[in-house]
Design a protein around this motif. Structure first.
Motif, PDB file in Angstrom:
ATOM      1  N   VAL A  98       1.215  40.870 -74.960  1.00 57.67           N
ATOM      2  CA  VAL A  98       1.756  40.827 -76.589  1.00 57.67           C
ATOM      3  C   VAL A  98       1.453  38.811 -76.468  1.00 57.67           C
ATOM      4  CG1 VAL A  98       3.517  40.310 -77.919  1.00 57.67           C
ATOM      5  CG2 VAL A  98       3.395  41.928 -77.009  1.00 57.67           C
ATOM      6  N   THR A  99       1.074  38.373 -77.404  1.00 54.64           N
ATOM      7  CA  THR A  99       0.869  36.807 -77.636  1.00 54.64           C
ATOM      8  C   THR A  99       1.504  36.291 -78.707  1.00 54.64           C
ATOM      9  OG1 THR A  99      -1.523  36.842 -79.535  1.00 54.64           O
ATOM     10  CG2 THR A  99      -2.150  37.342 -76.929  1.00 54.64           C
ATOM     11  N   PRO A 100       1.203  35.086 -79.043  1.00 57.51           N
ATOM     12  CA  PRO A 100       2.325  34.567 -80.066  1.00 57.51           C
ATOM     13  C   PRO A 100       1.636  34.728 -81.504  1.00 57.51           C
ATOM     14  CG  PRO A 100       1.836  32.918 -78.810  1.00 57.51           C
ATOM     15  CD  PRO A 100       0.827  33.843 -77.991  1.00 57.51           C
ATOM     16  N   ASP A 101      -0.846  35.257 -81.586  1.00 59.71           N
ATOM     17  CA  ASP A 101      -0.946  35.751 -82.770  1.00 59.71           C
ATOM     18  C   ASP A 101      -0.658  37.383 -82.924  1.00 59.71           C
ATOM     19  OD1 ASP A 101      -1.903  33.251 -82.407  1.00 59.71           O
ATOM     20  OD2 ASP A 101      -3.504  33.757 -81.646  1.00 59.71           O
TER      21      ASP A 101
ATOM     22  N   LEU B 237       2.009  34.229 -64.646  1.00 63.58           N
ATOM     23  CA  LEU B 237       0.533  35.350 -64.361  1.00 63.58           C
ATOM     24  C   LEU B 237      -0.599  34.197 -64.019  1.00 63.58           C
ATOM     25  CD1 LEU B 237       0.329  38.219 -66.506  1.00 63.58           C
ATOM     26  CD2 LEU B 237       0.633  38.284 -64.368  1.00 63.58           C
ATOM     27  N   ASP B 238      -1.391  34.218 -63.081  1.00 63.76           N
ATOM     28  CA  ASP B 238      -2.340  33.272 -63.153  1.00 63.76           C
ATOM     29  C   ASP B 238      -4.084  33.299 -64.399  1.00 63.76           C
ATOM     30  OD1 ASP B 238      -4.231  30.726 -61.377  1.00 63.76           O
ATOM     31  OD2 ASP B 238      -4.360  32.912 -60.312  1.00 63.76           O
ATOM     32  N   ILE B 239      -4.693  32.883 -64.664  1.00 61.85           N
ATOM     33  CA  ILE B 239      -5.473  33.122 -66.120  1.00 61.85           C
ATOM     34  C   ILE B 239      -6.103  33.359 -64.897  1.00 61.85           C
ATOM     35  CG2 ILE B 239      -7.714  31.752 -67.196  1.00 61.85           C
ATOM     36  CD1 ILE B 239      -6.114  29.421 -66.915  1.00 61.85           C
ATOM     37  N   SER B 240      -6.538  35.178 -65.505  1.00 59.04           N
ATOM     38  CA  SER B 240      -6.563  36.007 -65.009  1.00 59.04           C
ATOM     39  C   SER B 240      -6.836  37.410 -65.527  1.00 59.04           C
ATOM     40  CB  SER B 240      -5.725  36.013 -63.468  1.00 59.04           C
ATOM     41  OG  SER B 240      -4.705  36.780 -64.496  1.00 59.04           O
ATOM     42  N   ALA B 241      -7.557  38.538 -65.505  1.00 60.50           N
ATOM     43  CA  ALA B 241      -7.907  39.961 -65.494  1.00 60.50           C
ATOM     44  C   ALA B 241      -6.561  40.387 -65.153  1.00 60.50           C
ATOM     45  CB  ALA B 241      -9.289  40.540 -64.842  1.00 60.50           C
ATOM     46  N   ILE B 242      -6.328  41.590 -66.660  1.00 58.97           N
ATOM     47  CA  ILE B 242      -5.455  42.249 -66.453  1.00 58.97           C
ATOM     48  C   ILE B 242      -6.320  43.565 -66.009  1.00 58.97           C
ATOM     49  CG2 ILE B 242      -2.845  43.849 -67.001  1.00 58.97           C
ATOM     50  CD1 ILE B 242      -2.726  41.114 -66.317  1.00 58.97           C
ATOM     51  N   LYS B 243      -5.954  44.893 -65.118  1.00 63.91           N
ATOM     52  CA  LYS B 243      -6.911  45.587 -64.920  1.00 63.91           C
ATOM     53  C   LYS B 243      -6.159  47.065 -64.865  1.00 63.91           C
ATOM     54  CE  LYS B 243      -8.278  43.421 -60.914  1.00 63.91           C
ATOM     55  NZ  LYS B 243      -8.916  43.387 -59.730  1.00 63.91           N
ATOM     56  N   ILE B 244      -6.526  47.884 -66.029  1.00 59.45           N
ATOM     57  CA  ILE B 244      -6.169  49.145 -66.568  1.00 59.45           C
ATOM     58  C   ILE B 244      -5.995  50.059 -66.286  1.00 59.45           C
ATOM     59  CG2 ILE B 244      -4.350  50.095 -68.270  1.00 59.45           C
ATOM     60  CD1 ILE B 244      -4.136  46.580 -69.344  1.00 59.45           C
TER      61      ILE B 244
ATOM     62  N   ALA C 163      -8.323  40.428 -70.531  1.00 65.42           N
ATOM     63  CA  ALA C 163      -8.149  38.936 -69.960  1.00 65.42           C
ATOM     64  C   ALA C 163      -6.855  37.839 -70.357  1.00 65.42           C
ATOM     65  CB  ALA C 163      -9.666  37.854 -70.592  1.00 65.42           C
ATOM     66  N   VAL C 164      -6.211  37.610 -69.576  1.00 67.87           N
ATOM     67  CA  VAL C 164      -4.920  36.930 -70.319  1.00 67.87           C
ATOM     68  C   VAL C 164      -5.239  35.683 -69.646  1.00 67.87           C
ATOM     69  CG1 VAL C 164      -3.100  38.713 -69.877  1.00 67.87           C
ATOM     70  CG2 VAL C 164      -3.552  37.687 -67.597  1.00 67.87           C
ATOM     71  N   SER C 165      -4.745  34.337 -70.274  1.00 67.05           N
ATOM     72  CA  SER C 165      -4.647  33.051 -70.513  1.00 67.05           C
ATOM     73  C   SER C 165      -3.392  32.539 -69.363  1.00 67.05           C
ATOM     74  CB  SER C 165      -5.230  32.677 -70.962  1.00 67.05           C
ATOM     75  OG  SER C 165      -5.812  32.372 -71.516  1.00 67.05           O
ATOM     76  N   GLY C 166      -3.074  32.983 -68.313  1.00 67.76           N
ATOM     77  CA  GLY C 166      -1.391  32.581 -68.281  1.00 67.76           C
ATOM     78  C   GLY C 166      -0.415  33.960 -68.345  1.00 67.76           C
TER      79      GLY C 166
ATOM     80  N   SER D 299       5.787  45.430 -69.767  1.00 65.26           N
ATOM     81  CA  SER D 299       5.223  44.067 -70.890  1.00 65.26           C
ATOM     82  C   SER D 299       4.614  42.648 -70.274  1.00 65.26           C
ATOM     83  CB  SER D 299       7.228  43.472 -71.097  1.00 65.26           C
ATOM     84  OG  SER D 299       7.308  43.945 -72.028  1.00 65.26           O
ATOM     85  N   ILE D 300       3.588  42.067 -71.277  1.00 61.43           N
ATOM     86  CA  ILE D 300       2.749  41.035 -70.419  1.00 61.43           C
ATOM     87  C   ILE D 300       2.600  39.776 -71.566  1.00 61.43           C
ATOM     88  CG2 ILE D 300       0.438  40.373 -69.930  1.00 61.43           C
ATOM     89  CD1 ILE D 300       0.575  42.510 -68.093  1.00 61.43           C
ATOM     90  N   LEU D 301       3.422  38.522 -71.369  1.00 58.14           N
ATOM     91  CA  LEU D 301       3.620  37.823 -72.756  1.00 58.14           C
ATOM     92  C   LEU D 301       2.670  36.602 -72.203  1.00 58.14           C
ATOM     93  CD1 LEU D 301       7.587  37.892 -72.578  1.00 58.14           C
ATOM     94  CD2 LEU D 301       5.679  39.351 -74.280  1.00 58.14           C
ATOM     95  N   ALA D 302       1.355  36.690 -73.053  1.00 60.30           N
ATOM     96  CA  ALA D 302       0.618  36.017 -72.209  1.00 60.30           C
ATOM     97  C   ALA D 302       0.291  34.544 -73.832  1.00 60.30           C
ATOM     98  CB  ALA D 302      -0.977  36.430 -72.460  1.00 60.30           C
ATOM     99  N   PRO D 303       0.000  33.186 -73.183  1.00 53.88           N
ATOM    100  CA  PRO D 303      -0.304  32.230 -74.647  1.00 53.88           C
ATOM    101  C   PRO D 303      -1.387  32.684 -75.215  1.00 53.88           C
ATOM    102  CG  PRO D 303      -0.550  31.151 -72.147  1.00 53.88           C
ATOM    103  CD  PRO D 303      -0.166  32.802 -72.207  1.00 53.88           C
TER     104      PRO D 303
END
Ligand code: ATP
Length: 135
Positions: A9-12, A45-52, A63-66, A77-81
């Motif tokens: 999930v992101t703010p968008d 999280l780092d700025i990185s790839a989540i592999k699923i 791709a997540v930006s932290g 749950s992954i919360l990313a900008p």
């Protein structure tokens, strides 16, 4: 096969929601592999790839930006900008962002916010790598 629900999930809004077999994430203190039933944890999280790894054996990369990963035995749950599934990445935009950030970092001007440019460069390189499957 055991599965675990993954939400990114992101703010968008939501970016990814699925029942999966395994998630690999890069936290600031190292890579973690999470299987169904994992003990609870929260990590930045780092700025990185989540592999699923999906339940059907196929793979997905986001791709997540932290942000943060919160693991519970039945839900991740992954919360990313910002977060983008590999196929939705606009590669021309990421390459333009990389070029802009590199130019800023090479500039001799005192007005440059180097930390900000470095993070923009890292986000752009991460998006390019995820889009190209170079992870
Ligand atoms: P840019 O300079 O191109 O805006 P950025 O790293 O500053 O890149 P962010 O602030 O991280 O961009 O993201 C803003 C929004 O744009 C987010 O919703 C993010 O998912 C989306 N986004 C950024 N770059 C891309 C891209 N290359 N492909 C698809 N979506 C992107």
């Amino acid at each position: 096969m055991k599965t675990v629900q993954v939400n990114i999930v992101t703010p968008d809004g939501p970016v990814y929601d699925s029942e999966v077999a395994m998630v690999i994430a890069k936290t600031v203190s190292g890579e973690i592999g999470v299987l169904p039933g994992h003990i609870p944890l929260v990590a930045p999280l780092d700025i990185s790839a989540i592999k699923i790894k999906e339940a059907d054996g196929s793979n997905n990369v986001v791709a997540v930006s932290g942000g943060f990963i919160e693991v519970r035995p039945e839900k991740i749950s992954i919360l990313a900008p910002a977060a983008e599934v590999a196929e939705t990445i606009d590669i021309a935009r990421a390459k333009a962002a990389k070029k802009r950030a590199e130019e800023r970092l090479q500039s001799k001007s005192d007005d440059i916010d180097f930390k900000r440019a470095e993070l923009a460069l890292k986000r752009a390189i991460n998006r390019i790598n995820v889009h190209e499957g170079n992870i």
